[in-house]
Design a protein around this motif. Structure first.
Motif, PDB file in Angstrom:
ATOM      1  N   ALA A 179       0.282   0.729 -10.853  1.00  0.00           N
ATOM      2  CA  ALA A 179       0.111   2.065 -10.306  1.00  0.00           C
ATOM      3  C   ALA A 179      -0.624   2.000  -8.973  1.00  0.00           C
ATOM      4  N   TYR A 180      -1.712   1.231  -8.938  1.00  0.00           N
ATOM      5  CA  TYR A 180      -2.500   1.185  -7.717  1.00  0.00           C
ATOM      6  C   TYR A 180      -1.708   0.521  -6.595  1.00  0.00           C
ATOM      7  N   GLY A 181      -0.983  -0.534  -6.951  1.00  0.00           N
ATOM      8  CA  GLY A 181      -0.147  -1.206  -5.954  1.00  0.00           C
ATOM      9  C   GLY A 181       0.903  -0.270  -5.384  1.00  0.00           C
ATOM     10  N   LEU A 182       1.550   0.481  -6.246  1.00  0.00           N
ATOM     11  CA  LEU A 182       2.590   1.399  -5.787  1.00  0.00           C
ATOM     12  C   LEU A 182       1.994   2.510  -4.924  1.00  0.00           C
ATOM     13  N   PHE A 183       0.793   2.936  -5.277  1.00  0.00           N
ATOM     14  CA  PHE A 183       0.120   3.945  -4.456  1.00  0.00           C
ATOM     15  C   PHE A 183      -0.152   3.382  -3.061  1.00  0.00           C
ATOM     16  N   LEU A 184      -0.688   2.154  -3.018  1.00  0.00           N
ATOM     17  CA  LEU A 184      -0.989   1.560  -1.713  1.00  0.00           C
ATOM     18  C   LEU A 184       0.283   1.383  -0.889  1.00  0.00           C
ATOM     19  N   LYS A 185       1.417   1.183  -1.574  1.00  0.00           N
ATOM     20  CA  LYS A 185       2.692   1.035  -0.867  1.00  0.00           C
ATOM     21  C   LYS A 185       3.242   2.389  -0.433  1.00  0.00           C
TER      22      LYS A 185
ATOM     23  N   TYR B 172      13.767   0.979  -1.112  1.00  0.00           N
ATOM     24  CA  TYR B 172      14.298   2.282  -1.492  1.00  0.00           C
ATOM     25  C   TYR B 172      13.214   3.309  -1.826  1.00  0.00           C
ATOM     26  N   GLY B 173      11.956   2.914  -1.691  1.00  0.00           N
ATOM     27  CA  GLY B 173      10.865   3.805  -2.087  1.00  0.00           C
ATOM     28  C   GLY B 173      10.638   4.924  -1.085  1.00  0.00           C
ATOM     29  N   ARG B 174       9.653   5.762  -1.397  1.00  0.00           N
ATOM     30  CA  ARG B 174       9.352   6.923  -0.569  1.00  0.00           C
ATOM     31  C   ARG B 174       8.925   6.498   0.834  1.00  0.00           C
ATOM     32  N   SER B 175       8.223   5.343   0.926  1.00  0.00           N
ATOM     33  CA  SER B 175       7.823   4.861   2.248  1.00  0.00           C
ATOM     34  C   SER B 175       8.593   3.578   2.571  1.00  0.00           C
ATOM     35  N   GLY B 176       9.733   3.415   1.934  1.00  0.00           N
ATOM     36  CA  GLY B 176      10.501   2.184   2.104  1.00  0.00           C
ATOM     37  C   GLY B 176      11.323   2.164   3.380  1.00  0.00           C
ATOM     38  N   TRP B 177      12.070   1.052   3.529  1.00  0.00           N
ATOM     39  CA  TRP B 177      12.869   0.873   4.732  1.00  0.00           C
ATOM     40  C   TRP B 177      13.929   1.958   4.877  1.00  0.00           C
ATOM     41  N   LEU B 178      14.559   2.271   3.747  1.00  0.00           N
ATOM     42  CA  LEU B 178      15.633   3.261   3.797  1.00  0.00           C
ATOM     43  C   LEU B 178      15.087   4.619   4.246  1.00  0.00           C
ATOM     44  N   ALA B 179      13.926   4.984   3.670  1.00  0.00           N
ATOM     45  CA  ALA B 179      13.324   6.268   4.041  1.00  0.00           C
ATOM     46  C   ALA B 179      12.967   6.285   5.524  1.00  0.00           C
ATOM     47  N   SER B 180      12.435   5.166   6.016  1.00  0.00           N
ATOM     48  CA  SER B 180      12.072   5.100   7.433  1.00  0.00           C
ATOM     49  C   SER B 180      13.316   5.229   8.300  1.00  0.00           C
TER      50      SER B 180
ATOM     51  N   ARG C 211      -4.598 -11.165  -9.478  1.00  0.00           N
ATOM     52  CA  ARG C 211      -4.931 -10.687  -8.127  1.00  0.00           C
ATOM     53  C   ARG C 211      -4.627  -9.201  -7.995  1.00  0.00           C
ATOM     54  N   LEU C 212      -3.531  -8.804  -8.590  1.00  0.00           N
ATOM     55  CA  LEU C 212      -3.143  -7.400  -8.533  1.00  0.00           C
ATOM     56  C   LEU C 212      -4.207  -6.549  -9.217  1.00  0.00           C
ATOM     57  N   GLY C 213      -4.867  -7.129 -10.231  1.00  0.00           N
ATOM     58  CA  GLY C 213      -5.861  -6.391 -11.000  1.00  0.00           C
ATOM     59  C   GLY C 213      -7.156  -6.180 -10.243  1.00  0.00           C
ATOM     60  N   VAL C 214      -7.336  -6.875  -9.114  1.00  0.00           N
ATOM     61  CA  VAL C 214      -8.564  -6.691  -8.338  1.00  0.00           C
ATOM     62  C   VAL C 214      -8.232  -6.290  -6.907  1.00  0.00           C
ATOM     63  N   TYR C 215      -7.259  -5.430  -6.768  1.00  0.00           N
ATOM     64  CA  TYR C 215      -6.902  -4.815  -5.483  1.00  0.00           C
ATOM     65  C   TYR C 215      -6.241  -5.763  -4.481  1.00  0.00           C
ATOM     66  N   ARG C 216      -6.090  -7.082  -4.818  1.00  0.00           N
ATOM     67  CA  ARG C 216      -5.588  -8.018  -3.800  1.00  0.00           C
ATOM     68  C   ARG C 216      -4.067  -8.007  -3.765  1.00  0.00           C
ATOM     69  N   LEU C 217      -3.538  -6.927  -3.266  1.00  0.00           N
ATOM     70  CA  LEU C 217      -2.100  -6.719  -3.230  1.00  0.00           C
ATOM     71  C   LEU C 217      -1.389  -7.753  -2.367  1.00  0.00           C
ATOM     72  N   ASP C 218      -2.005  -8.077  -1.228  1.00  0.00           N
ATOM     73  CA  ASP C 218      -1.371  -9.011  -0.293  1.00  0.00           C
ATOM     74  C   ASP C 218      -1.258 -10.403  -0.896  1.00  0.00           C
ATOM     75  N   GLU C 219      -2.338 -10.803  -1.566  1.00  0.00           N
ATOM     76  CA  GLU C 219      -2.299 -12.127  -2.172  1.00  0.00           C
ATOM     77  C   GLU C 219      -1.282 -12.160  -3.302  1.00  0.00           C
ATOM     78  N   ALA C 220      -1.205 -11.059  -4.049  1.00  0.00           N
ATOM     79  CA  ALA C 220      -0.205 -10.984  -5.118  1.00  0.00           C
ATOM     80  C   ALA C 220       1.194 -11.118  -4.517  1.00  0.00           C
ATOM     81  N   ALA C 221       1.409 -10.465  -3.357  1.00  0.00           N
ATOM     82  CA  ALA C 221       2.719 -10.546  -2.711  1.00  0.00           C
ATOM     83  C   ALA C 221       3.022 -11.978  -2.298  1.00  0.00           C
ATOM     84  N   ALA C 222       1.997 -12.683  -1.789  1.00  0.00           N
ATOM     85  CA  ALA C 222       2.200 -14.066  -1.374  1.00  0.00           C
ATOM     86  C   ALA C 222       2.560 -14.934  -2.577  1.00  0.00           C
ATOM     87  N   ILE C 223       1.836 -14.731  -3.689  1.00  0.00           N
ATOM     88  CA  ILE C 223       2.140 -15.517  -4.893  1.00  0.00           C
ATOM     89  C   ILE C 223       3.547 -15.191  -5.377  1.00  0.00           C
TER      90      ILE C 223
END
Lengths: 231, 334, 524
Positions: free
Chosen positions: B205-211, C107-115, C489-501
Motif C-alpha cells: 500500500a505504501y509503495g503504491l501510494f509513493l508511486k 498503466y497506473g494513475r501516474s504511469g506512463w500511459l497516463a502521462s 526493504r519494502l517494509g521499511v520505506y526503502r522503495l528504491d532499494e526494493a526496486a533494485a533487488i
C-alpha cells in the motif's frame, strides 16, 4: 527422362554435385552410405533445396524455376506421411486438392487409388488405426492419385519387416508399370531391390559415383567405396 | 537416500550459518522481518544486549506480525522462541490463548504510552498512531476528520490494507468502528468509491501510494519522520483527525517453554531501558514506549499529536473481529 | 528369485499422495473443534464465483494474445528473436510484487500511459484497479508463457509434414488446419487448465489490483484462516475444496480432449511456407507490435531500479543471493527427479503395459500439486516434522521441497513427450538388448533427455528463485532469499532499494530462462 546435370549445393559442412539421368518409366534405386547425400538428392528434385548451378529437367521441362508444389513430383517419406486427424481417403484426397473439396469423380479416383494399393475397405480408417505397412500404402495411393509423373520415395519401407518390405517393393514395381510413372527411391538394403530396379545410382560424398544396372553397380564397379559398401 | 542427502545438505548450510561460537547461552527472539532487516533495530539491540548479558542473541523472523502468531501456533510447545517481539495489541488475546507465554514480572511504569498499561504477559516496546499519510504538494487541503474523509464524495482517493491480512488494515477497521459504532458498515459503503484498493500488507500500500496511485494511504503518524530524516523531504504529512486516532502498540513477551528463563527475563527488563528504547525511533520509525529524560525523540518533533486515542481491548477484538470483518466485506462488496 | 521393486514413478506418486494426505490430516487434527466452514458459506460462494470468473477471463485473454504471438514468432525471423523468446520465459517467473509495481508504472494513475494521455491533451483520472488491473497483470505474466508453450508445440510438427505441405501446395489456411491445429488442439487444453489454476490461485496480484475485498480468491481465505483466525481445520477444508475444483476441471478436460499420440520426430528448423503470405505478414507485424506494446513497457519499467543497484550490493545481498541459488538449485533437483519419475511411470504404462487410462493418473498429479495451497501444505507438513526436527532446519528441508513440488506442473511437460519419443524409437531395441533400470536411462533416454532436463532444471530454478511463498514462513536473518530481502526493504520505506533487488531478481530469472530456451531449442 529425368535429367540432372552438375547440380551443386553447398553447406558449411557438406558439398554436393549431382549428375544423373533416369529414363521415363524406370525404377531407379538410389543407394549408398548414410550421410552420403541420398536424401538431399531427392529434396533437390522435389524443390526443397535449390542448387546454385546446374540443370534439372523432366522431359526437357526445366524444373528449377518451379516451386515444390508446381513440380510434377509426388513424395513418400519413411515416416509422417499421413496427417493423423484425417481419414485414409482424406489423406489420399490431399494429393488432388489440399482443400479436400472434391467432386464425386475425384472421390471415385481416390477410392480407386486406395484399391490399387490393396486397401479396399480402409477408406474411413485413421492413421492411428492402421499398421505401418498400411500407412505407407496410403501414402503411395496419394502419390498415385496426384497424377504426377515422377514419384520420389525416401526410404519408404525401412520401418517395415523384411517380408512386408518385399511385398511393398513388388507393389511399387507393378504400380509404376501400370501407371507409367518414373520412380526414384532411396533404400539402404540394395540386395532387396536388385531384381526389380532398372537402374541403380550409388551416391556418396554428395556425388553420384556410379549409375547403371544394379548388377553393374554393385558387383562390377571399380570404386572401392562401393566394394566396401556392398561388402 | 535422497532424504539423507537433503538432511546432510541442510546440516551443512546450517553449520556454515552458525559456524561462530556456540559456547555462550543463546537467546532466541522471534520477530517480524523488517525489524531484523538491514535498516531495522535488531542489530543494534543485539549488540547492546550481548554487551551486558554474556549471551548470544539469535533473531528468527516471520514475514510480519500476523505470521508471528501463526508460526508460534504451528510450533506449539516445541517452539525455540525464548522471547517473541513484535506482536500487535490486536493479536494479544489470540496470542495469549496459545498458552505459550509466561508472565513478564517486569516493572512497567513511566511509559510514554497514552494509555495505562496493566497487562502482565506482554510489555509494550513501542507505539504509534495509525494515520492517513498524504503528499502535501498534491493534496493541499487534507480532510480534518475521519468523517470528512468518509463522507465527502469528492474527497481524496485512499490506499488501504486488507484487514484480513494486515495489521494496519485491521487497525482502520477498528478505527471506523470506534468513530461510527454500528453505522461503520454504512460508512464503509460511503467511502468505497474512493478506495483504490486493499493490499495484502502495509508495504504494498505504501509503495503504491509513493508511486502516485492514491492521494492518501493508511499508515502511521510517524511515517513523515522517515521522509524528513532520511530523504530530506517535507512534503509527506500525516493528517490529524479530530475524532482521535487509533492506537497501535507493539508488544514483547517471553515464552513459558524457554530453557533460558533467566536470560529471557533479563531481556524483558532490558526492553524498557534506554539502550533498547533509543534504538527504536530511527530504525523502526515508531515512538519508543519510554522516553529518555530529555523528552520525546527529536526526529518525531513534527509528528502530529492526536487529541484522543481510540482503542479496543484485545479481548473485544478477539470477540468481534469476525463480525466486523463480515460487516466490512458485505459493505464493500455491494 | 528376483524381487520386483515398484517403479520409482509409482513410489514418487505414492510419496506425493502421502505428503498431501499427511499434511492435510495434520492440519485437521490439530483442531479439536469442528471447523467453522458453514459460517463463511456466503462469503465462500462469492469468493468462488469471483475466483472462477477472473481465472477464466485471464486465461482466455492470455490465450487470445499468446497464441497469435506464438504464430507470429514461428513465422518470422528477425534480429533479437532469441532474446524475445528468452524474455517470454522470464516474464512468467517475475515475482508478483514486482509485477504489480511494473504494471502500475505503466498503466497506473501516474504511469506512463497516463502521462502520455495527459501530454496528448486528455484530462481526467482513470484507474485500472478492479478487473482491468487483474487482467492486465495476469496477461502480462502469462500470455508470454502461453506463447512459449505454443511455440514449442508448433515446433513438434514433423519436418516431413512441412515438406508435404510444400509439395502439395497447402494454402496458409490449410497449413493451419492440417499442421498447426492438431498440435494446438493437443496442447492448448492442458495449457489452459494449467493457466486457469495459476490464475485461480493468484493472491497478491488479485488483492493489490483488485480494488475491493470481494475481489479475493480462495487462497486469500486460506491465508486468512491460517494467519489470522489460526483456524487450521478450516484452512485444510478450503484447501481441499480448491484441490477438488482443480481435479474436477482437469478430469473434465482430459475426458473431453483425449490427447492424440505425441509425435515422434525432433523439432524442425524449417521455414514455414506461409511466411510468404502477404496478409499474414501484415497480421504478424500487427501482433508483434501489439505484444511489444503490452509486454515490453512493464518489463522496461523495471530498469528504474538500475539507479539503486549499487546501494543494495552488500554482504546481506551476497548471502541472500547464495541462499536463493542454493534453495532454487535444490528445488530444481527435486522438481526434475519427481517429474522424471512420474513421466517414466506414465510411459511404462502407455508403452509396455498398454494402460493409457492408468497413465493419465500420473499426468494428472502435477496439476493436483498446482492446486494445493503451498501455505496450507507447508503448515501441515511442519506439524508432522515438528517433533523430530528443529524449526529452523525444518525450513531448510521444507523450502526446497515445496518449491520443487510447485515447479513440477510447469516442467513435467518438458519430459513427458521426450520420454515417449525415446521409448517409441528405442524401446523395442533396448528391450531386446535387455537394458533395464539405470542402463536403460543412461543409453536409451539420456541422449534425448539431456537438453529438456537442462531446460526444465533452469525453469524450475527460475520459478523457485522468484518465489515469495514458503520463505515467508521460514525466513530469517540466517535464511534470507532475494524476494525476502525485497519485502524486508519494502517494509521499511526503502522503495528504491526494493526496486533494485526486484530488477536483479528478474535479471537472474531472465538468464535462467535464456539458458532454458537455449537448451530446449538446441537440436538433439
Amino acid at each position: 527422362m529425368l535429367l540432372i546435370d552438375h547440380c551443386r549445393l553447398t553447406w558449411p559442412d557438406f558439398k554436393a554435385n549431382y549428375s544423373l539421368r533416369v529414363e521415363t518409366g524406370a525404377l531407379c534405386a538410389v543407394v549408398g552410405p548414410s550421410g552420403g547425400g541420398k536424401t538431399t538428392l531427392l529434396h533437390m528434385i522435389a524443390g526443397f533445396e535449390k542448387p546454385e548451378s546446374g540443370t534439372l529437367s523432366l522431359d526437357s521441362h526445366d524444373l528449377l524455376p518451379l516451386a515444390p508444389s508446381e513440380r510434377p513430383v509426388a513424395l513418400v517419406f519413411q515416416d509422417h506421411n499421413l496427417f493423423p486427424h484425417l481419414r485414409a481417403d482424406e489423406n489420399v484426397a490431399l494429393g488432388l486438392k489440399p482443400s479436400l473439396k472434391l467432386s464425386a469423380d475425384e472421390w471415385l479416383a481416390v477410392a480407386e487409388a486406395l484399391d490399387a494399393v490393396g486397401l479396399k475397405g480402409f477408406k474411413k480408417r485413421r492413421p492411428g488405426e492402421m499398421s505401418g505397412g498400411q500407412r505407407q500404402r496410403v501414402a503411395l495411393a496419394r502419390a498415385l492419385v496426384s497424377g504426377r509423373p515422377l514419384i520420389l520415395l525416401d526410404e519408404p519401407f525401412s520401418n517395415l519387416d523384411p517380408g512386408l518390405r518385399r511385398d511393398m517393393i513388388e507393389l511399387v514395381d507393378s504400380l509404376r508399370r501400370k501407371r507409367h510413372v518414373t520412380v526414384v527411391m532411396t533404400i539402404h538394403t540394395p540386395e532387396e531391390i536388385v531384381d526389380v530396379a532398372d537402374q541403380m545410382a550409388f551416391v556418396a560424398n554428395g556425388e553420384v559415383i556410379a549409375s547403371g544396372t544394379p548388377k553393374e553397380v554393385l558387383h562390377n564397379h571399380p570404386d572401392p567405396r562401393i566394394a566396401a559398401f556392398s561388402g | 537416500m535422497f532424504k539423507r542427502f537433503l538432511t546432510t545438505l541442510a546440516a551443512l548450510v546450517l553449520a556454515t550459518g552458525f559456524a561462530h561460537a556456540q559456547t555462550k547461552p543463546v537467546l532466541t527472539i522471534y520477530t517480524y522481518s523488517s525489524f531484523a532487516g538491514k535498516y531495522g533495530p535488531a542489530k543494534t539491540i543485539k549488540e547492546r544486549f550481548e554487551a551486558i548479558c554474556n549471551c548470544e542473541v539469535n533473531w528468527v523472523t516471520a514475514e510480519d506480525a500476523g505470521s508471528l502468531v501463526g508460526k508460534l501456533r504451528l510450533e506449539g510447545q516445541s517452539t525455540k522462541a525464548d522471547v517473541v517481539l513484535g506482536l500487535d495489541m490486536n493479536q494479544a488475546a489470540e496470542a495469549k490463548s496459545l498458552k505459550l507465554f509466561a508472565p513478564h514480572d517486569t516493572q512497567v511504569s513511566g511509559l510514554s504510552l497514552p494509555i495505562q498499561w496493566q497487562d502482565d504477559t506482554f510489555v509494550p516496546y513501542d507505539w504509534g498512531y495509525y494515520a492517513f499519510v498524504y503528499n502535501a504538494d498534491k493534496l493541499p487541503n487534507p480532510p480534518k476528520s475521519l468523517k470528512e474523509l468518509v463522507e465527502n464524495p469528492n474527497g481524496p482517493k485512499v490506499m488501504l490494507q486488507d484487514p484480513r491480512t494486515s495489521a494496519p488494515g485491521l487497525g482502520l477497521l477498528l478505527w471506523m468502528r470506534k468513530v461510527y459504532g454500528d453505522k461503520a458498515d454504512d460508512a464503509w459503503a460511503q467511502l468505497k468509491p474512493r478506495i483504490v484498493t486493499f493490499t495484502k500488507g502495509w508495504s504494498e500500500a505504501y509503495g503504491l501510494f509513493l508511486k502516485g496511485e492514491a492521494d492518501m494511504v493508511m499508515s502511521y503518524t510517524t511515517s513523515p519522520a522517515y521522509h524528513e530524516t532520511v530523504e530530506k523531504k517535507t512534503n509527506y504529512k500525516a493528517a490529524s483527525f479530530s475524532e482521535g486516532h487509533y492506537l497501535h502498540v507493539e508488544l514483547v513477551g517471553m515464552t513459558n517453554t524457554t530453557k533460558q528463563a533467566e536470560l529471557a527475563k533479563k531481556f524483558m527488563a532490558f526492553v524498557l531501558t534506554e539502550p533498547f528504547q533509543s534504538a527504536i525511533p530511527e530504525t523502526n520509525w515508531m515512538m519508543p514506549a519510554k522516553n529518555p529524560p530529555s523528552g520525546p525523540p527529536a526526529v518525531f518533533k513534527d509528528v502530529i499529536q492526536p487529541t484522543k486515542s481510540l482503542l479496543f481491548t484485545p479481548e473485544e477484538v478477539l470477540q468481534n473481529r469476525r463480525a466486523f470483518i463480515d460487516g466490512w466485506l458485505n459493505a464493500t462488496s455491494r | 528369485m528376483r524381487l520386483t521393486l515398484p517403479h520409482p514413478g509409482s513410489l514418487v506418486a505414492l510419496a506425493i499422495a502421502a505428503l498431501v494426505i499427511g499434511g492435510f490430516s495434520a492440519l485437521l487434527m490439530i483442531d479439536g473443534e469442528k471447523p467453522s466452514l458453514l459460517a463463511i458459506g456466503p462469503y465462500l460462494t462469492r469468493v468462488l464465483i469471483f475466483s472462477t470468473t477472473q481465472a477464466a477471463l485471464s486465461t482466455l485473454l492470455s490465450i487470445l494474445l499468446g497464441v497469435p504471438l506464438a504464430f507470429a514468432l514461428a513465422r518470422r525471423r528477425f534480429i533479437g528473436r532469441e532474446f524475445v523468446l528468452s524474455a517470454l520465459g522470464a516474464v512468467m517467473v517475475t515475482p508478483t510484487i514486482v509485477t504489480v509495481f511494473a504494471v502500475l508504472a505503466v498503466y497506473g494513475r501516474s504511469g506512463w500511459l497516463a502521462s502520455l494521455l495527459k501530454a496528448l491533451g486528455f484530462s481526467g483520472d482513470f484507474s485500472i484497479f478492479g478487473y482491468p488491473g487483474i487482467l492486465i497483470a495476469h496477461v502480462f505474466l502469462n500470455a508470454p508463457f502461453i506463447a512459449r508453450l505454443t511455440l514449442d508445440a508448433l515446433d513438434t510438427v514433423p519436418a516431413e509434414q512441412w515438406r508435404l505441405a510444400q509439395s502439395l501446395g497447402f494454402s496458409p489456411r490449410q497449413i493451419f488446419r492440417h499442421l498447426d491445429w492438431p498440435v494446438l488442439h493437443a496442447e492448448l487444453p492442458g495449457a489452459a487448465v494449467l493457466l486457469f489454476l495459476v490464475h485461480f490461485k493468484s493472491f497478491a496480484i488479485v488483492l493489490a489490483l483488485g480494488g475491493g475485498p470481494s475481489r479475493a480468491t480462495l487462497e486469500v481465505a486460506i491465508y486468512e484462516a491460517l494467519h489470522v483466525d489460526l483456524d487450521f481445520g478450516r484452512a485444510a477444508w478450503l484447501a481441499l475444496i480448491q484441490v477438488a475444483i482443480c481435479l474436477a476441471l482437469t478430469l473434465t478436460v482430459n475426458r473431453l480432449w483425449t490427447r492424440p499420440p505425441v509425435s515422434h520426430t525432433l523439432r524442425s528448423t524449417i521455414l514455414r511456407p506461409d511466411a510468404a503470405d502477404r496478409r499474414l505478414y501484415i497480421l504478424d507485424i500487427g501482433i508483434l507490435s501489439a505484444s511489444l506494446l503490452l509486454i515490453a513497457p512493464p518489463f522496461l519499467s523495471l530498469l528504474a531500479g538500475l539507479s539503486h543497484v549499487a546501494s543494495v550490493l552488500d554482504a546481506d545481498f551476497a548471502k541472500a543471493l547464495v541462499t536463493s541459488v542454493v534453495i532454487a538449485g535444490l528445488a530444481a533437483c527435486i522438481a526434475c527427479i519427481l517429474s522424471l519419475a512420474l513421466a517414466s511411470a506414465a510411459r511404462r504404462l502407455r508403452l509396455e503395459m498398454r494402460l493409457p487410462r492408468a497413465a493419465e493418473i500420473y499426468d494428472l498429479l502435477p496439476n493436483v500439486l498446482l492446486a494445493i495451497p503451498p501455505f496450507a501444505l507447508t503448515a501441515g507438513l511442519f506439524l508432522i516434522v515438528r517433533p523430530f526436527i528443529e524449526p529452523s532446519s525444518a525450513g531448510l528441508i521444507l523450502l526446497p521441497l515445496m518449491n520443487g513440488l510447485a515447479a513440477v506442473p510447469f516442467i513435467y511437460r518438458f519430459f513427458g513427450p521426450k520420454l515417449m519419443t525415446a521409448g517409441e524409437r528405442y524401446g523395442r531395441l533396448s528391450a531386446s538388448l535387455g537394458l533395464r533400470g539405470f542402463w536403460k536411462l543412461r543409453i536409451m533416454d539420456w541422449p534425448i533427455l539431456r537438453r529438456p532436463l537442462g531446460a526444465g532444471f533452469a525453469i524450475a530454478m527460475a520459478l523457485s528463485f522468484g518465489d515469495f511463498g514458503i520463505i515467508a514462513l521460514f525466513g530469517g536473518p540466517e535464511l534470507r532469499t532475494l524476494p525476502y530481502l525485497l519485502y524486508e526493504r519494502l517494509g521499511v520505506y526503502r522503495l528504491d532499494e526494493a526496486a533494485a533487488i526486484g530488477l536483479l531478481i528478474v535479471i537472474v530469472s531472465f538468464a535462467l530462462a535464456y539458458l532454458s530456451g537455449r537448451l530446449s531449442n538446441a537440436a538433439d
